[in-house]
Design an enzyme around this catalytic site. Sequence first.
Site, PDB file in Angstrom:
ATOM      1  CD  GLU A 187      11.211   6.355  -7.096  1.00 55.34           C
ATOM      2  OE1 GLU A 187      11.873   6.688  -6.097  1.00 55.34           O
ATOM      3  OE2 GLU A 187      11.363   5.262  -7.693  1.00 55.34           O
ATOM      4  CG  ASP A 195       5.442   0.673   0.533  1.00 57.90           C
ATOM      5  OD1 ASP A 195       4.818  -0.387   0.363  1.00 57.90           O
ATOM      6  OD2 ASP A 195       6.634   0.708   0.882  1.00 57.90           O
ATOM      7  N   GLY A 196       5.819   1.114  -2.931  1.00 60.95           N
ATOM      8  CA  GLY A 196       5.613   0.217  -4.058  1.00 60.95           C
ATOM      9  C   GLY A 196       5.210  -1.177  -3.660  1.00 60.95           C
ATOM     10  CG  ASP A 255      14.765  -2.377 -10.024  1.00 60.48           C
ATOM     11  OD1 ASP A 255      15.766  -2.784  -9.419  1.00 60.48           O
ATOM     12  OD2 ASP A 255      14.818  -1.528 -10.936  1.00 60.48           O
ATOM     13  CG  HIS A 311      16.582  -2.301 -18.177  1.00 56.90           C
ATOM     14  ND1 HIS A 311      17.358  -1.172 -17.990  1.00 56.90           N
ATOM     15  CD2 HIS A 311      15.635  -2.269 -17.190  1.00 56.90           C
ATOM     16  CE1 HIS A 311      16.903  -0.494 -16.957  1.00 56.90           C
ATOM     17  NE2 HIS A 311      15.870  -1.144 -16.449  1.00 56.90           N
ATOM     18  CB  SER A 350      11.997  -0.582 -15.203  1.00 54.53           C
ATOM     19  OG  SER A 350      11.819   0.192 -14.031  1.00 54.53           O
ATOM     20  CG  HIS A 381      11.106   0.050  -5.533  1.00 54.75           C
ATOM     21  ND1 HIS A 381      10.468  -1.156  -5.387  1.00 54.75           N
ATOM     22  CD2 HIS A 381      11.272   0.555  -4.281  1.00 54.75           C
ATOM     23  CE1 HIS A 381      10.246  -1.376  -4.090  1.00 54.75           C
ATOM     24  NE2 HIS A 381      10.723  -0.356  -3.405  1.00 54.75           N
TER      25      HIS A 381
END
Length: 280
Positions: free
Chosen positions: A119, A144-145, A165, A19, A101, A42
């Site tokens: 997500e 699906d990311g 991520d 971060h 995030s 994600h």
Amino acid sequence: MLSYRHAFHAGNFADVLKHSVLSLVLDYMTRKEKGFCYIDSHSGAGMYQLADEYAQKTGEYKDGIAKIINDENAPESLEPYLSLINSLNLNNTELDIYPGSPGIAKGFVRRQDSTHLFELHPTDITHLEDFCYRWKKVFVKQSDGYQGVLGLLPPPSRRGVVLIDPPYELKEDYHKAVNTIIKGYSKFSTGTYILWYPVVKRELVEQMRNAFSKSDVKNVLQVEFCLEDDTDEYGMTGTGLFVVNPPWQLAAQLEEILPYMKAKLGDEKSNYTLEQLVAE
């Protein structure tokens, strides 16, 4: 599998590295008036309560963000990150709120910027949607990311930051994560891509390095902070990031952050590396 919940790990040493870098990248992007697109593959819940049962069960934040949040001697490079965390806790007597995030991104994006969050977890997507209520120009999808990222590239503004991520519950995530960036780069070579990874098995990290090195992706910076040496035992010993097209000053900023993290969050067994893995 969908069993991973980041609430157990919010604010830990891995989040501090991830971060702080994300904050520096987003801060850099806002220096130009033209809007940009932030894409998060994600996203998790968006914001975490450190007093809840998940964070308290592990207490990982106590060995992460809690150790540096009020340090007046923290390096200047951590200022964008620490200022954001402090702003979220102004009305609390103790450190109580920690952003995922999406929460980091919300602290930097402007009216001219757009945000896309993905997500899959059925509980976290509900929390994420609640967190994004009344946040303009944010788009949340339970899908699906990896595919979501590729479907948005290139962004109309031709300026963008992509964070990948995944939870790495499955070994395939190591390949999928790198491959998504390689495919994304072929569509949008000027974007900034941030890929987080855990150091659990060194061979998996080496596979990621090799995949980047053999690809057409240019300008890849790798940073890693490990609490202890690699081991065959179960568990995460360190954390790292691959950053494609990093802001020009990011390497110098990390040269300040990494020794500070070792001094504050690690010990004599801890180590860090910073390498230009692929040239520009």
